[in-house]
Design a protein around this motif. Sequence first.
Motif, PDB file in Angstrom:
ATOM      1  N   ASN A 124     -41.745  16.188 -39.218  1.00 39.17           N
ATOM      2  CA  ASN A 124     -43.157  16.006 -39.551  1.00 39.17           C
ATOM      3  C   ASN A 124     -43.485  14.611 -40.064  1.00 39.17           C
ATOM      4  O   ASN A 124     -44.490  14.421 -40.757  1.00 39.17           O
ATOM      5  CB  ASN A 124     -43.580  17.053 -40.570  1.00 39.17           C
ATOM      6  CG  ASN A 124     -43.485  18.451 -40.009  1.00 39.17           C
ATOM      7  OD1 ASN A 124     -43.340  18.636 -38.798  1.00 39.17           O
ATOM      8  ND2 ASN A 124     -43.564  19.447 -40.867  1.00 39.17           N
ATOM      9  N   ILE A 149     -44.394   9.405 -55.843  1.00 35.77           N
ATOM     10  CA  ILE A 149     -43.061   8.907 -56.180  1.00 35.77           C
ATOM     11  C   ILE A 149     -43.093   7.384 -56.153  1.00 35.77           C
ATOM     12  O   ILE A 149     -43.516   6.777 -55.171  1.00 35.77           O
ATOM     13  CB  ILE A 149     -42.020   9.467 -55.194  1.00 35.77           C
ATOM     14  CG1 ILE A 149     -42.056  11.010 -55.282  1.00 35.77           C
ATOM     15  CG2 ILE A 149     -40.641   8.908 -55.477  1.00 35.77           C
ATOM     16  CD1 ILE A 149     -41.241  11.701 -54.230  1.00 35.77           C
ATOM     17  N   ASP A 177     -32.146  20.410 -39.340  1.00 36.75           N
ATOM     18  CA  ASP A 177     -33.350  19.577 -39.354  1.00 36.75           C
ATOM     19  C   ASP A 177     -33.536  18.963 -40.735  1.00 36.75           C
ATOM     20  O   ASP A 177     -33.486  19.677 -41.739  1.00 36.75           O
ATOM     21  CB  ASP A 177     -34.584  20.435 -39.053  1.00 36.75           C
ATOM     22  CG  ASP A 177     -34.523  21.064 -37.668  1.00 36.75           C
ATOM     23  OD1 ASP A 177     -34.265  20.318 -36.708  1.00 36.75           O
ATOM     24  OD2 ASP A 177     -34.697  22.285 -37.559  1.00 36.75           O
ATOM     25  N   ILE A 178     -33.766  17.661 -40.804  1.00 34.65           N
ATOM     26  CA  ILE A 178     -34.262  17.102 -42.063  1.00 34.65           C
ATOM     27  C   ILE A 178     -35.771  17.272 -42.044  1.00 34.65           C
ATOM     28  O   ILE A 178     -36.313  18.080 -42.764  1.00 34.65           O
ATOM     29  CB  ILE A 178     -33.782  15.653 -42.290  1.00 34.65           C
ATOM     30  CG1 ILE A 178     -32.251  15.673 -42.578  1.00 34.65           C
ATOM     31  CG2 ILE A 178     -34.547  15.004 -43.450  1.00 34.65           C
ATOM     32  CD1 ILE A 178     -31.614  14.345 -42.907  1.00 34.65           C
ATOM     33  N   THR A 179     -36.456  16.601 -41.160  1.00 36.75           N
ATOM     34  CA  THR A 179     -37.869  16.930 -40.924  1.00 36.75           C
ATOM     35  C   THR A 179     -38.251  16.411 -39.554  1.00 36.75           C
ATOM     36  O   THR A 179     -37.636  15.482 -39.034  1.00 36.75           O
ATOM     37  CB  THR A 179     -38.817  16.328 -41.991  1.00 36.75           C
ATOM     38  OG1 THR A 179     -40.158  16.795 -41.717  1.00 36.75           O
ATOM     39  CG2 THR A 179     -38.841  14.811 -41.955  1.00 36.75           C
ATOM     40  N   TYR A 210     -44.057   6.897 -51.943  1.00 30.74           N
ATOM     41  CA  TYR A 210     -44.069   8.141 -51.162  1.00 30.74           C
ATOM     42  C   TYR A 210     -44.868   9.198 -51.903  1.00 30.74           C
ATOM     43  O   TYR A 210     -44.778   9.316 -53.123  1.00 30.74           O
ATOM     44  CB  TYR A 210     -42.635   8.642 -50.955  1.00 30.74           C
ATOM     45  CG  TYR A 210     -42.527   9.801 -50.000  1.00 30.74           C
ATOM     46  CD1 TYR A 210     -42.655   9.617 -48.634  1.00 30.74           C
ATOM     47  CD2 TYR A 210     -42.330  11.102 -50.466  1.00 30.74           C
ATOM     48  CE1 TYR A 210     -42.568  10.686 -47.752  1.00 30.74           C
ATOM     49  CE2 TYR A 210     -42.242  12.179 -49.585  1.00 30.74           C
ATOM     50  CZ  TYR A 210     -42.355  11.952 -48.233  1.00 30.74           C
ATOM     51  OH  TYR A 210     -42.275  13.015 -47.360  1.00 30.74           O
ATOM     52  N   THR A 264     -33.702  10.432 -48.831  1.00 33.43           N
ATOM     53  CA  THR A 264     -33.725  11.456 -49.885  1.00 33.43           C
ATOM     54  C   THR A 264     -32.822  12.640 -49.558  1.00 33.43           C
ATOM     55  O   THR A 264     -32.522  13.437 -50.432  1.00 33.43           O
ATOM     56  CB  THR A 264     -35.151  12.034 -50.116  1.00 33.43           C
ATOM     57  OG1 THR A 264     -35.592  12.676 -48.915  1.00 33.43           O
ATOM     58  CG2 THR A 264     -36.136  10.963 -50.548  1.00 33.43           C
ATOM     59  N   ALA A 265     -32.445  12.762 -48.287  1.00 36.46           N
ATOM     60  CA  ALA A 265     -31.671  13.954 -47.902  1.00 36.46           C
ATOM     61  C   ALA A 265     -30.261  13.638 -47.417  1.00 36.46           C
ATOM     62  O   ALA A 265     -29.322  14.407 -47.653  1.00 36.46           O
ATOM     63  CB  ALA A 265     -32.416  14.725 -46.812  1.00 36.46           C
ATOM     64  N   VAL A 324     -37.715   9.405 -46.245  1.00 32.93           N
ATOM     65  CA  VAL A 324     -37.318  10.816 -46.251  1.00 32.93           C
ATOM     66  C   VAL A 324     -35.837  10.959 -45.887  1.00 32.93           C
ATOM     67  O   VAL A 324     -35.095  11.718 -46.521  1.00 32.93           O
ATOM     68  CB  VAL A 324     -38.217  11.644 -45.307  1.00 32.93           C
ATOM     69  CG1 VAL A 324     -37.695  13.070 -45.183  1.00 32.93           C
ATOM     70  CG2 VAL A 324     -39.655  11.652 -45.826  1.00 32.93           C
ATOM     71  N   ASP A 371     -40.406  12.126 -35.759  1.00 32.78           N
ATOM     72  CA  ASP A 371     -41.863  12.270 -35.852  1.00 32.78           C
ATOM     73  C   ASP A 371     -42.388  13.098 -34.677  1.00 32.78           C
ATOM     74  O   ASP A 371     -43.542  12.953 -34.284  1.00 32.78           O
ATOM     75  CB  ASP A 371     -42.540  10.888 -35.884  1.00 32.78           C
ATOM     76  CG  ASP A 371     -42.281  10.064 -34.633  1.00 32.78           C
ATOM     77  OD1 ASP A 371     -41.467  10.480 -33.780  1.00 32.78           O
ATOM     78  OD2 ASP A 371     -42.895   8.981 -34.488  1.00 32.78           O
ATOM     79  N   SER A 428     -36.484  14.135 -58.684  1.00 34.19           N
ATOM     80  CA  SER A 428     -35.151  14.512 -58.214  1.00 34.19           C
ATOM     81  C   SER A 428     -34.422  13.394 -57.496  1.00 34.19           C
ATOM     82  O   SER A 428     -33.231  13.493 -57.241  1.00 34.19           O
ATOM     83  CB  SER A 428     -35.260  15.726 -57.308  1.00 34.19           C
ATOM     84  OG  SER A 428     -36.073  15.439 -56.183  1.00 34.19           O
ATOM     85  N   PHE A 433     -26.757  14.024 -49.358  1.00 39.90           N
ATOM     86  CA  PHE A 433     -26.337  15.337 -49.859  1.00 39.90           C
ATOM     87  C   PHE A 433     -25.481  16.086 -48.845  1.00 39.90           C
ATOM     88  O   PHE A 433     -24.944  17.144 -49.148  1.00 39.90           O
ATOM     89  CB  PHE A 433     -27.560  16.174 -50.250  1.00 39.90           C
ATOM     90  CG  PHE A 433     -28.298  15.568 -51.402  1.00 39.90           C
ATOM     91  CD1 PHE A 433     -27.772  15.674 -52.686  1.00 39.90           C
ATOM     92  CD2 PHE A 433     -29.462  14.855 -51.220  1.00 39.90           C
ATOM     93  CE1 PHE A 433     -28.419  15.087 -53.764  1.00 39.90           C
ATOM     94  CE2 PHE A 433     -30.115  14.266 -52.292  1.00 39.90           C
ATOM     95  CZ  PHE A 433     -29.590  14.380 -53.570  1.00 39.90           C
ATOM     96  N   ASP A 439     -45.344  13.288 -51.822  1.00 39.37           N
ATOM     97  CA  ASP A 439     -44.707  14.443 -51.178  1.00 39.37           C
ATOM     98  C   ASP A 439     -45.699  15.579 -50.945  1.00 39.37           C
ATOM     99  O   ASP A 439     -46.886  15.453 -51.237  1.00 39.37           O
ATOM    100  CB  ASP A 439     -43.458  14.875 -51.941  1.00 39.37           C
ATOM    101  CG  ASP A 439     -43.748  15.612 -53.233  1.00 39.37           C
ATOM    102  OD1 ASP A 439     -44.904  16.002 -53.474  1.00 39.37           O
ATOM    103  OD2 ASP A 439     -42.791  15.816 -54.003  1.00 39.37           O
ATOM    104  N   ALA A 440     -45.208  16.685 -50.402  1.00 36.03           N
ATOM    105  CA  ALA A 440     -46.090  17.785 -50.004  1.00 36.03           C
ATOM    106  C   ALA A 440     -46.754  18.460 -51.192  1.00 36.03           C
ATOM    107  O   ALA A 440     -47.777  19.129 -51.041  1.00 36.03           O
ATOM    108  CB  ALA A 440     -45.310  18.818 -49.187  1.00 36.03           C
TER     109      ALA A 440
END
Lengths: 271, 271, 271
Positions: B41, B190, B37-39, B182, B56-57, B53, B11, B231, B60, B184-185
């Motif tokens: 933000n 979701i 980077d995942i995020t 959640y 979700t990543a 978040v 964050d 997704s 993968f 999203d942008a």
Amino acid sequence: MMKPLITLTTDFGQSDGYVAAMKGVILSINPEAIIVDITHNITPQNIVQAAFVLNTAAFFFPEGTIHVAVADPGVGTARKPIILSTGREYFVAPDNGILSYVINELQGKPELKSYVIENPEYWRNPVSRTFHGRDIFAPAAAYLSRGVPLENFGKPLLSLNTFTIPQPRRNPDGSIAGEIIYSDAFGNLISNIKENDMPGGEIMIEIAGKMIKGLSLSYEEKTGLLAIIGSSGRLEIALRKGSAADYLGVGEGTEVKIDTYNTTNTTKKYQ
Amino acid sequence: MMKPLITLTTDFGQSDGYVAAMKGVILSINPEAIIVDITHNITPQNIVQAAFVLNTAAFFFPEGTIHVAVADPGVGTARKPIILSTGREYFVAPDNGILSYVINELQGKPELKSYVIENPEYWRNPVSRTFHGRDIFAPAAAYLSRGVPLENFGKPLLSLNTFTIPQPRRNPDGSIAGEIIYSDAFGNLISNIKENDMPGGEIMIEIAGKMIKGLSLSYEEKTGLLAIIGSSGRLEIALRKGSAADYLGVGEGTEVKIDTYNTTNTTKKYQ
Amino acid sequence: MMKPLITLTTDFGQSDGYVAAMKGVILSINPEAIIVDITHNITPQNIVQAAFVLNTAAFFFPEGTIHVAVADPGVGTARKPIILSTGREYFVAPDNGILSYVINELQGKPELKSYVIENPEYWRNPVSRTFHGRDIFAPAAAYLSRGVPLENFGKPLLSLNTFTIPQPRRNPDGSIAGEIIYSDAFGNLISNIKENDMPGGEIMIEIAGKMIKGLSLSYEEKTGLLAIIGSSGRLEIALRKGSAADYLGVGEGTEVKIDTYNTTNTTKKYQ
């Protein structure tokens, strides 16, 4: 030997896990890939904006670079996922116009070849309905970076969908009428008038009712509004220490006129 | 051999030097590390959002990836810095619930092992009071990526702190009640209802007083509000060419109901 | 051998293609370069902010790192592009004060050497008038990372332009008067008072009419406003679970006073 280089241009933003999911998929398929972000801040679903930004950055990358571009409102519909090979680099994207500026830039190059990404061997399995960036475009780019031949991905396509890029008009009196095609983060207004479209001699530029005399050679050359040939070789309208877009309250689509100095109506308000 | 891969979820935002300081520390300890980077933000101090978040990543990424997650309002208090090994990848984070979604996803995997990062040999020296991302989590990830055994970092922990992830309820009449977890942008909402929680047959989805008939297969299938399996395999509420979150004015915590079509009260306002 | 490491600090934002163009240029010249973003979110043309953020991150990177910093309102004017070698790392930037905090940090190091980047062999050709980040700074950093000797870039410079960094004042009564020099993304207000400038004993900190008793050891130690030694070793004003900057409505330039506890005017409003 060169490391495989993959760039990403999307409208996914930087707050969610979507971009990272794509990177994870790429690195799972090709751990040697070097991934560079162009931007993920394209306005959601704005294909024209994505097309412009991609074109401002892609050609600075080395030969062999694979550029993935995904602003894809039609994900899950019939629009095709494709690979465009230019003979120098590759583009992996939906066939929705997102490569329009790039194709325009490469006009007349005989080496352009396109293929549909339809071989599921190069997709993630299963493919989600909403995230082909992760499930089709990222894997295709990763396999391409490992040397999978273009033909293996699918059938060749004879032409791609493109939108019409607005072109400046040259009037009989020698004046030029163009328009703003992009507003950048500084608020610089970038037009579709290229340096070699500019008339010779003294010029007067008109935008949003304001007149600007001549071209500046730097953003600090004078106070207030100025006109300058920007880094993409296009005429830009800028504001010293400020945002021309905010100051003028205009953006994409706004007309820009260039008159030769002597013919300008001198009763207009000068900047 | 695979390059050591480290992801970052924080964050910290992207305006300050904090994320780069972490990367500098990692690369000083392991110059071979590839950092993704995942995020950065995550809303400041929002552990639940970071947890979502990350989940979700993270999965993968290739086997062996080290995921660092830092939204850490309790930095400098008694909350423990930990490493979670899943048998496939590692998570380096404060023990404040930030791994809740990941742990939920891995439920019942016997290979989960956790260790406290308490050996100062793997900290920066001195450790600041306010920035364990730089001084504890980044160095721990970097040393881990160099092959330091888990046991060297500190004592095993028998359990980690997690928050309760809201689960959808199945009512006796077969309807499902879930909630938005959640936004999203894109403004896609979701829910916590997964594809295999969905009732069979014709369905009607209710959110914020609006009714949506059936599932769509793409974001362009119809105008207005639509429901789609997104997704991450969860039911999402989306708005064609727009933000469902803005349109409905709702976000996390909002109820989502799924009725089977025949039992739906047809006097409600349809979308 | 260490991979060449190049960091980027700019005010280019993350929405346009500018940063990616710089990365493309660097990787075209040196495909081995590892590029790390410090930030691209410097307020446009804010040299002071860029200088501060660069200083909070640069020294955590390994020896030999090349730091490129570009907030450059004077691009295209007479201000010189330069390379500063510190004996440990390099800085590539316009000579407009952007290295002021870094140079202040390195005060008295005899190894500081500066060179003008004036040899066009290490520029892109042609050089645009508005984007030296891409056409001068990025190529210079890339060639430097390939081992081009400093002298090849141009003449040495005896001194660089720097702005004056505000220093805290120690009053005869032992109190300290400093000011806020940076507000971070959490809204933490970072002052120019360093840990070893702090008076001993019980202290009272005054900012924007509010009084804070003593230093906290964590952001959760108490409710409301708190004072803490932050991760750059400076006195910070923070708000538990919130933004001190928003709460107080102040930012850079705001005075911060530290009194020893006994001498504080106890009629003031306590926080």
